[in-house]
Design an enzyme around this catalytic site. Structure first.
Site, PDB file in Angstrom:
ATOM      1  N   TRP A 104     -55.769  59.097  14.526  1.00 37.84           N
ATOM      2  CA  TRP A 104     -57.031  58.342  14.573  1.00 37.84           C
ATOM      3  C   TRP A 104     -57.481  57.965  13.175  1.00 37.84           C
ATOM      4  O   TRP A 104     -58.031  56.884  12.959  1.00 37.84           O
ATOM      5  CB  TRP A 104     -58.093  59.128  15.336  1.00 37.84           C
ATOM      6  N   ASP A 174     -65.759  60.349  11.844  1.00 43.03           N
ATOM      7  CA  ASP A 174     -65.436  60.160  13.252  1.00 43.03           C
ATOM      8  C   ASP A 174     -65.480  61.554  13.875  1.00 43.03           C
ATOM      9  O   ASP A 174     -64.619  62.383  13.603  1.00 43.03           O
ATOM     10  CB  ASP A 174     -64.032  59.549  13.367  1.00 43.03           C
ATOM     11  N   LYS A 198     -65.779  62.818  25.435  1.00 46.33           N
ATOM     12  CA  LYS A 198     -65.178  64.154  25.313  1.00 46.33           C
ATOM     13  C   LYS A 198     -66.265  65.227  25.368  1.00 46.33           C
ATOM     14  O   LYS A 198     -66.243  66.084  26.232  1.00 46.33           O
ATOM     15  CB  LYS A 198     -64.379  64.266  24.016  1.00 46.33           C
TER      16      LYS A 198
END
Ligand SMILES: Cc1ncc(COP(=O)(O)O)c(C=O)c1O
Length: 363
Positions: A104, A174, A198
């Site tokens: 990511w 992030d 999540k």
């Protein structure tokens, strides 16, 4: 009717608290006496606005967000943030630093590279992303536009154990896969973003926490829907927000509050992850953890078995026993148990028992 619930270890979208789902079910056809579902309410109605504002208020409270920060609801997933961050905060002539800790982070870097000048402030790639760079080894100058980190690496199962103090350089994170899994100091960050699917609720909404002084520096030439300022100015109601997803965030945060907030979740998350890491560590190498012990994530626990055939047998056995989501990310293989906030302790206990019995039977 009592429905069957699986042991859900999905990496995201992921498990939601049962009580939040039941509340949504009970309110589905008639929300608060409106004779409508939340999904059917106007986003300009006072009933919806109360939900929206309560979700923001709960985020502020549970994450202890200081005054001076805006809390926004955006769409486009965390992936759109990979572009929005540089679009807004990487002007020509400036450079942004990225810490490479996994797939990511690489994607965030690649997107910023399309839009401006970027550099790698540290990287764990050479060690196949088993570790997190030491906070005192990050290389960047004081005039760096911002430093970007990924607090938890969903695919490799590593997490920052402490965050850098970047001084005048805005720190951007992030936090998609570990926000609200433990208490942390929001004031270290200029901007935090997290896809909700999540740890905060369902997919369809991205939470952004942004410091006002950074907001004021944003590039004003960016199209309206890609400017943080657009959403900050109108309380994330510039256009139609993902109302049902935001409603689910509110329900999930009410559950978090009932659990005792981030500190209580952290205790529970440590106990949950320990059940599985202990099974790995006590297996004499039958299970091989991917992350270095000092970089282990509490949210995504990654491990391998001796070979792919054994891994497939493990995953097949797990599937038959009602476990879901244990295969590793398609880019790395192996196994991964995502034990986010809403994954019950009992699911982790059941996984531990499966790991112990599978080891005994296949040693
Ligand atoms: C750390 C991290 N960042 C970004 C993303 C991408 O999120 P989205 O699918 O919301 O764009 C993910 C998805 O799993 C992630 O784990």
């Amino acid at each position: 009717m009592k429905s069957k619930r699986v042991y859900n270890f999905n990496a995201g979208p992921a498990a939601l608290p049962l009580t939040a789902l039941q509340k949504a079910q009970a309110e589905l056809l008639d929300f608060n006496g409106t004779g409508m579902s939340v999904m059917e309410l106007s986003h300009r109605s006072k009933e919806y606005e109360a939900v929206h504002n309560r979700a923001i208020e709960l985020l502020r409270e549970l994450l202890a967000i200081p005054a001076g920060y805006e809390v926004l609801f955006l769409q486009g997933g965390a992936s759109l943030q990979f572009a929005m961050v540089p679009l807004n905060f990487l002007p020509a002539g400036a450079k942004a630093g990225y810490v490479m800790t996994g797939v990511w982070a690489e994607k965030a870097y690649a997107e910023a590279e399309r839009l401006g000048e970027v550099f790698v402030a540290a990287s764990a790639k050479a060690g196949n992303y088993r570790s997190i760079p030491a906070v005192d080894k990050l290389q960047y100058d004081a005039d760096t536009a911002y430093l970007h980190i990924t607090s938890n690496n969903t695919i490799f199962g590593t997490a920052w154990q402490n965050f850098p103090d970047t001084g005048v350089v805005p720190l951007i994170a992030d936090m998609s896969s570990d926000i609200l899994s433990k208490p942390f100091d929001v004031s270290k960050f200029a901007l935090i973003y997290a896809g909700a699917q999540k740890n905060l609720g369902p997919s369809g909404v991205t939470v952004v926490i942004i410091r006002r002084d950074l907001l004021e520096k944003a590039n004003q030439k960016v199209p309206t829907m890609l400017r943080y300022g657009t959403f900050a100015k109108d309380n994330s109601l510039y256009n139609t927000p993902p109302t049902f997803s935001i409603y689910m965030i509110k329900l999930m945060l009410e559950w978090v509050k009932e659990q005792g907030g981030a500190a209580a979740l952290y205790q529970q998350n440590q106990r949950k992850a320990a059940l599985i890491y202990d099974a790995i560590d006590a297996s004499n190498g039958f299970y091989l953890g991917h992350a270095q012990p000092d970089a282990r994530s509490l949210m995504n626990i990654t491990f391998r078995l001796a070979n792919e055939a054994l891994e497939n047998k493990f995953l097949d056995t797990a599937k038959k026993l009602g476990f879901v989501g244990l295969a590793g990310h398609r880019s790395v293989g192996g196994c991964r148990a995502s034990a986010y906030n809403a994954v019950p302790y009992e699911s982790c206990q059941a996984l531990r028992e499966l790991m112990l019995s599978f080891h005994r039977e296949n040693a």
